[in-house]
Design an enzyme around this catalytic site. Structure first.
Site, PDB file in Angstrom:
ATOM      1  N   ASP A 210       0.847  -1.201   0.000  1.00 22.42           N
ATOM      2  CA  ASP A 210       0.000   0.000   0.000  1.00 22.42           C
ATOM      3  C   ASP A 210       0.881   1.250   0.000  1.00 22.42           C
ATOM      4  O   ASP A 210       2.012   1.217   0.485  1.00 22.42           O
ATOM      5  CB  ASP A 210      -0.931   0.042   1.216  1.00 22.42           C
ATOM      6  CG  ASP A 210      -2.271   0.702   0.905  1.00 22.42           C
ATOM      7  OD1 ASP A 210      -3.287  -0.017   0.883  1.00 22.42           O
ATOM      8  OD2 ASP A 210      -2.293   1.923   0.654  1.00 22.42           O
TER       9      ASP A 210
ATOM     10  N   ASN B  37      -4.081   6.531 -11.626  1.00 27.63           N
ATOM     11  CA  ASN B  37      -3.773   5.532 -10.607  1.00 27.63           C
ATOM     12  C   ASN B  37      -4.377   4.176 -10.993  1.00 27.63           C
ATOM     13  O   ASN B  37      -3.689   3.156 -11.020  1.00 27.63           O
ATOM     14  CB  ASN B  37      -4.312   5.971  -9.246  1.00 27.63           C
ATOM     15  CG  ASN B  37      -3.954   4.955  -8.167  1.00 27.63           C
ATOM     16  OD1 ASN B  37      -2.839   4.942  -7.671  1.00 27.63           O
ATOM     17  ND2 ASN B  37      -4.867   4.075  -7.834  1.00 27.63           N
TER      18      ASN B  37
ATOM     19  N   THR C 109     -16.678  -3.681 -10.234  1.00 27.02           N
ATOM     20  CA  THR C 109     -17.865  -3.138  -9.559  1.00 27.02           C
ATOM     21  C   THR C 109     -19.121  -3.439 -10.375  1.00 27.02           C
ATOM     22  O   THR C 109     -19.082  -3.416 -11.619  1.00 27.02           O
ATOM     23  CB  THR C 109     -17.729  -1.617  -9.326  1.00 27.02           C
ATOM     24  OG1 THR C 109     -18.992  -1.099  -8.920  1.00 27.02           O
ATOM     25  CG2 THR C 109     -17.277  -0.856 -10.551  1.00 27.02           C
TER      26      THR C 109
ATOM     27  N   SER D 244     -20.062   6.924 -13.229  1.00 29.66           N
ATOM     28  CA  SER D 244     -19.119   7.923 -12.704  1.00 29.66           C
ATOM     29  C   SER D 244     -17.776   7.652 -13.363  1.00 29.66           C
ATOM     30  O   SER D 244     -17.574   6.577 -13.950  1.00 29.66           O
ATOM     31  CB  SER D 244     -18.962   7.799 -11.179  1.00 29.66           C
ATOM     32  OG  SER D 244     -18.131   6.687 -10.858  1.00 29.66           O
TER      33      SER D 244
ATOM     34  N   TYR E 226     -14.995   7.103 -11.778  1.00 26.61           N
ATOM     35  CA  TYR E 226     -14.420   5.966 -11.043  1.00 26.61           C
ATOM     36  C   TYR E 226     -14.921   4.646 -11.622  1.00 26.61           C
ATOM     37  O   TYR E 226     -14.146   3.744 -11.927  1.00 26.61           O
ATOM     38  CB  TYR E 226     -14.774   6.058  -9.544  1.00 26.61           C
ATOM     39  CG  TYR E 226     -14.816   4.710  -8.895  1.00 26.61           C
ATOM     40  CD1 TYR E 226     -13.643   4.012  -8.635  1.00 26.61           C
ATOM     41  CD2 TYR E 226     -16.034   4.076  -8.611  1.00 26.61           C
ATOM     42  CE1 TYR E 226     -13.685   2.735  -8.089  1.00 26.61           C
ATOM     43  CE2 TYR E 226     -16.078   2.812  -8.071  1.00 26.61           C
ATOM     44  CZ  TYR E 226     -14.903   2.143  -7.815  1.00 26.61           C
ATOM     45  OH  TYR E 226     -14.952   0.873  -7.305  1.00 26.61           O
ATOM     46  N   HIS E 227     -16.260   4.518 -11.769  1.00 28.64           N
ATOM     47  CA  HIS E 227     -16.811   3.257 -12.291  1.00 28.64           C
ATOM     48  C   HIS E 227     -16.315   3.011 -13.716  1.00 28.64           C
ATOM     49  O   HIS E 227     -16.101   1.868 -14.122  1.00 28.64           O
ATOM     50  CB  HIS E 227     -18.344   3.285 -12.246  1.00 28.64           C
ATOM     51  CG  HIS E 227     -18.925   3.229 -10.854  1.00 28.64           C
ATOM     52  ND1 HIS E 227     -19.334   4.353 -10.171  1.00 28.64           N
ATOM     53  CD2 HIS E 227     -19.168   2.194 -10.013  1.00 28.64           C
ATOM     54  CE1 HIS E 227     -19.810   4.008  -8.974  1.00 28.64           C
ATOM     55  NE2 HIS E 227     -19.715   2.707  -8.850  1.00 28.64           N
TER      56      HIS E 227
ATOM     57  N   LYS F 105     -13.073   1.254 -13.885  1.00 27.83           N
ATOM     58  CA  LYS F 105     -13.214  -0.191 -13.665  1.00 27.83           C
ATOM     59  C   LYS F 105     -13.580  -0.903 -14.972  1.00 27.83           C
ATOM     60  O   LYS F 105     -13.148  -2.028 -15.220  1.00 27.83           O
ATOM     61  CB  LYS F 105     -14.275  -0.465 -12.597  1.00 27.83           C
ATOM     62  CG  LYS F 105     -13.914   0.073 -11.230  1.00 27.83           C
ATOM     63  CD  LYS F 105     -13.120  -0.947 -10.436  1.00 27.83           C
ATOM     64  CE  LYS F 105     -12.886  -0.492  -9.022  1.00 27.83           C
ATOM     65  NZ  LYS F 105     -12.240  -1.491  -8.184  1.00 27.83           N
TER      66      LYS F 105
ATOM     67  N   ARG G 143     -23.132   4.921   5.826  1.00 27.02           N
ATOM     68  CA  ARG G 143     -23.495   6.321   6.077  1.00 27.02           C
ATOM     69  C   ARG G 143     -24.815   6.413   6.845  1.00 27.02           C
ATOM     70  O   ARG G 143     -24.915   7.146   7.831  1.00 27.02           O
ATOM     71  CB  ARG G 143     -23.652   7.058   4.736  1.00 27.02           C
ATOM     72  CG  ARG G 143     -22.352   7.466   4.125  1.00 27.02           C
ATOM     73  CD  ARG G 143     -22.474   7.924   2.679  1.00 27.02           C
ATOM     74  NE  ARG G 143     -23.345   9.071   2.397  1.00 27.02           N
ATOM     75  CZ  ARG G 143     -23.161  10.296   2.848  1.00 27.02           C
ATOM     76  NH1 ARG G 143     -22.163  10.550   3.649  1.00 27.02           N
ATOM     77  NH2 ARG G 143     -23.993  11.280   2.500  1.00 27.02           N
TER      78      ARG G 143
ATOM     79  N   TYR H 140     -30.871  10.244  -1.720  1.00 21.30           N
ATOM     80  CA  TYR H 140     -30.677  11.102  -2.897  1.00 21.30           C
ATOM     81  C   TYR H 140     -31.853  10.929  -3.868  1.00 21.30           C
ATOM     82  O   TYR H 140     -32.157   9.807  -4.299  1.00 21.30           O
ATOM     83  CB  TYR H 140     -29.381  10.746  -3.628  1.00 21.30           C
ATOM     84  CG  TYR H 140     -28.105  11.041  -2.852  1.00 21.30           C
ATOM     85  CD1 TYR H 140     -28.103  11.847  -1.711  1.00 21.30           C
ATOM     86  CD2 TYR H 140     -26.877  10.515  -3.286  1.00 21.30           C
ATOM     87  CE1 TYR H 140     -26.929  12.107  -1.019  1.00 21.30           C
ATOM     88  CE2 TYR H 140     -25.699  10.774  -2.601  1.00 21.30           C
ATOM     89  CZ  TYR H 140     -25.738  11.570  -1.462  1.00 21.30           C
ATOM     90  OH  TYR H 140     -24.565  11.823  -0.792  1.00 21.30           O
TER      91      TYR H 140
END
Ligand code: UPG
Length: 382
Positions: A31, A118, A144, A179, A181-182, A185, A241, A255
């Site tokens: 890491d 990254n 995901t 998104s 991020y997705h 993936k 959350r 949301y």
């Protein structure tokens, strides 16, 4: 089995390291503390203080007797990758080493580029390292369910047979992520599939839904071994959350219309899914895909459950619909298949009232540490 966990400090990485050593595997973790660094930068610290990896490994050794050697460094740098793979020579690699937050990836240009670079660089380096230093090693990658989006047809487990003008071919199931991020993936999956075809590497891509929980068999007696438990808007998943919001007396942040439906799983099931995939590896030249979740809920259903269980514990939980900061369907068809991991022997831990109550009771003990300002800032997709 000699297993290298990339991203071994994260929400899932550290619990996986403890779980696999407890099951008799030889594990090393890697890491660069990216998650810790981004949390600090955005001022969204997890609920519990988490000792650094050295201290976590010492604690685990004292409790269990197992060693977890570690490499601290950035897997985007080839010299470091080379050193790790030459030193440890893994038979399997679990790749969690990614920027894991959809809202973070949508914050601004810098966050978007960090996520893209990254996630793709590390995935490519893992493939190159396997080819060069441990050909035949099995890569288990966390993908995901968000890769599929919410299409208006059933979601298959990775692949779909398409009939076109009288002929038929098997393709990756269409992906349309919600998104950046997705989307990284989706790109990871394409990269892995390319090298499966070119070099015959063996890969399992686990399309995971949002994970909840913090207690595992290995840490239940010692809170110092708990994972990161983020409840903020950027790094916290929705059910974690809601539990913290219920305890803090903060109205649950549903949301939009709240009909957004996803496949969820307990962190204990993540550990079992990953272990079952490792112990039953993909074949050479195979990209095997499993949909990793055990039950589906809409956001409204989760809010109802948290409200009910909260009431049972004497918490007056309110629900408040907020304008959706994300761009996503708020009422949609959702029927993804998920038989592969069950066939490998997964015994699901479902979201019972007892499980929710246990989470809430744990969080209640840390109520004073909750920072209400971190709960909702409104990171918009626009
Ligand atoms: N949501 C709310 N209120 C909240 C937070 C989320 O309504 O306060 C909704 C959100 O709009 C979405 C759903 O809940 O429709 C799930 O959101 P979240 O739990 O944040 O999941 P994802 O954004 O899909 O991301 C998580 C992990 C990611 C993983 C993915 C798997 O952060 O790493 O890949 O789950 O689906």
């Amino acid at each position: 089995m000699r297993i290298l966990i990339l991203g071994g400090d994260g929400y899932l990485g550290w619990p996986t390291a403890m779980h696999l050593t407890a099951k008799g595997h030889k594990v090393a973790v890697v890491d660069n503390y990216l998650r810790r660094h981004l949390c600090r930068e955005e001022d969204v610290e997890p609920l519990f203080d988490v000792p650094n990896l050295h201290k976590r490994a010492d604690l685990w050794k004292a409790v269990s007797g197992y060693d977890v050697p570690m490499f601290i460094g950035d897997l985007r740098e080839w010299d470091f990758v080379e050193q790790v793979f030459k030193d440890f020579t893994p038979e399997a690699i679990i790749h969690y080493a990614e920027q894991p937050s959809a809202p973070y990836s949508m914050l601004n240009r810098r966050a978007a580029m960090l996520t893209l670079q990254n996630n793709l660089d590390v995935t490519a380096n893992v493939v190159f390292a396997v080819k060069e230093f441990c050909p035949g090693a099995h890569i288990v990658k966390i993908g995901t369910m968000g890769e599929y989006g919410t299409p208006d047809i059933d979601i298959e487990e990775g692949w779909i047979d398409i009939k076109h003008k009288g002929r038929e071919h098997r393709f990756l199931y269409p992906r349309q992520a919600g998104s950046l991020y997705h989307t990284t993936k989706v790109m990871d999956t394409d990269l892995l599939w390319f090298y499966v075809r070119m070099w015959g590497i063996r890969v399992t891509d686990l399309m995971q839904g949002p994970v909840y929980g913090l207690i595992t068999e290995e840490n239940e007696k010692d809170e110092r071994l708990f994972p990161f438990f983020n409840y903020d808007e950027i790094f916290g998943t929705v059910l974690n959350r809601f539990v913290v919001q219920a305890v803090a007396g903060y109205p649950l942040t549903v949301y939009g219309k709240g009909g957004q439906t996803r496949g969820y799983l307990n962190i204990k099931d993540t550990l079992n899914c990953v272990r079952l995939s490792l112990e039953n590896p993909a074949k050479e030249g195979e990209l095997r895909i499993f949909n990793q979740f055990v039950e589906t809920f809409s956001v409204n259903e989760l809010a109802d459950k948290v409200q009910q269980v909260g009431k049972g514990l004497g918490l007056p939980v309110e629900v408040k619909a907020l304008e959706n900061p994300r761009k996503e369907a708020e009422n949609h068809y959702y029927n993804p298949s998920h038989t592969g991991l069950l066939e490998l022997g997964l015994e699901p831990n479902y979201l019972t009232d007892d499980v929710l109550a246990q989470m809430m009771e744990t969080v209640i003990q840390h109520k004073d540490a909750i920072d209400k300002n971190a709960i909702f800032r409104g990171v918009r997709w626009e």
